[in-house]
Design a protein around this motif. Sequence first.
Motif, PDB file in Angstrom:
ATOM      1  N   THR A 179       9.339-116.420  54.333  1.00 41.48           N
ATOM      2  CA  THR A 179      10.285-117.253  53.600  1.00 41.48           C
ATOM      3  C   THR A 179      11.381-117.730  54.538  1.00 41.48           C
ATOM      4  O   THR A 179      11.719-117.047  55.513  1.00 41.48           O
ATOM      5  CB  THR A 179      10.923-116.484  52.421  1.00 41.48           C
ATOM      6  OG1 THR A 179      11.863-117.332  51.765  1.00 41.48           O
ATOM      7  CG2 THR A 179      11.621-115.231  52.884  1.00 41.48           C
ATOM      8  N   ASP A 180      11.939-118.912  54.251  1.00 38.61           N
ATOM      9  CA  ASP A 180      13.108-119.406  54.979  1.00 38.61           C
ATOM     10  C   ASP A 180      14.401-118.994  54.280  1.00 38.61           C
ATOM     11  O   ASP A 180      15.489-119.244  54.795  1.00 38.61           O
ATOM     12  CB  ASP A 180      13.070-120.937  55.073  1.00 38.61           C
ATOM     13  CG  ASP A 180      11.938-121.423  55.967  1.00 38.61           C
ATOM     14  OD1 ASP A 180      11.540-120.673  56.884  1.00 38.61           O
ATOM     15  OD2 ASP A 180      11.446-122.543  55.744  1.00 38.61           O
ATOM     16  N   PRO A 193      10.479-123.237  50.506  1.00 42.41           N
ATOM     17  CA  PRO A 193      10.981-122.181  51.396  1.00 42.41           C
ATOM     18  C   PRO A 193       9.968-121.078  51.691  1.00 42.41           C
ATOM     19  O   PRO A 193      10.165-120.302  52.629  1.00 42.41           O
ATOM     20  CB  PRO A 193      12.171-121.620  50.622  1.00 42.41           C
ATOM     21  CG  PRO A 193      11.814-121.846  49.185  1.00 42.41           C
ATOM     22  CD  PRO A 193      11.037-123.132  49.144  1.00 42.41           C
ATOM     23  N   LEU A 212       6.836-116.289  61.813  1.00 44.91           N
ATOM     24  CA  LEU A 212       7.371-117.109  60.731  1.00 44.91           C
ATOM     25  C   LEU A 212       6.326-117.405  59.660  1.00 44.91           C
ATOM     26  O   LEU A 212       5.132-117.140  59.837  1.00 44.91           O
ATOM     27  CB  LEU A 212       7.929-118.413  61.319  1.00 44.91           C
ATOM     28  CG  LEU A 212       9.069-118.252  62.334  1.00 44.91           C
ATOM     29  CD1 LEU A 212       9.517-119.618  62.839  1.00 44.91           C
ATOM     30  CD2 LEU A 212      10.236-117.482  61.734  1.00 44.91           C
ATOM     31  N   THR A 230       5.131-119.506  65.681  1.00 42.16           N
ATOM     32  CA  THR A 230       5.294-120.581  64.711  1.00 42.16           C
ATOM     33  C   THR A 230       3.959-121.173  64.266  1.00 42.16           C
ATOM     34  O   THR A 230       3.941-122.001  63.357  1.00 42.16           O
ATOM     35  CB  THR A 230       6.157-121.708  65.309  1.00 42.16           C
ATOM     36  OG1 THR A 230       5.506-122.217  66.491  1.00 42.16           O
ATOM     37  CG2 THR A 230       7.539-121.193  65.672  1.00 42.16           C
TER      38      THR A 230
END
Length: 255
Positions: A179-180, A193, A212, A230
């Motif tokens: 999650t962001d 998100p 991430l 990423t």
Amino acid sequence: MNRQRTPILKAPGAAAAVGRSGGTALRRALGRIVPSIPRPRPRYATPPGTMVRMALRIAVARSIRHSLACRGPVLVGRGCRLRIARSARLTLAPGAILLVGLEHPTPTGAVIELRPRSTMRIEGLVQLLRGTVVRLNWDAQLEIGGRTYLNAGAEIDCGGRMTIGRDCAIATGVALLSTDTHRLVRDGEPGEPHADLTIGDGCWIGHGATVLKGVTVGAGAVVAAGSVVTRDVGPSSLVGGVPARTLRGEIGWTL
């Protein structure tokens, strides 16, 4: 009457080996015609002293309460906190064991926080060392495979679905983020998100690495210390850097 004997398959030096007193030479000779059988990777054996220290750190009343609620053994160390919302679920597969904050010299206890409607499932023996933080947001799903451990200071922030396979080593200071937390806005439109994150079986995530959301780490992969992952990582590959890139393929690792 002479009987025809069946010929015996011999390797060079096998006849001489049979006549020797020891069996080592015979095994060496037979090894030339019998392919060797690969041996399994030896597993780390916990020293007895460590087991004693872990037992002395158990918060008995809290462990009994969570074990009854989860219908499986959950051993909680002193100073650790489990915050589980009423609609959240911490479940253990048959034969699974969850150890929370029983090992590591850091004085900070481990923390597990399950927010409403989230689900955390343990599939085998899983150990969260002291200082570990596991946080599940609303409706999040986390599954951890057997013989996986999270070292001190490792953090899981789960917003969508996260899966960590069997036999994984998550080092100190690692952050696994599906999650962001906040939404990034592009052209006036807020983004999503959350995204799934998958760690395959037998992975080693090095000290201080960050993985991430939206990433799949293939089985047997190694993420170098301090890396920021990423994008997807191939099986049995070594990645490192910011952002992480493939450094070498067809690698392995052991404790």
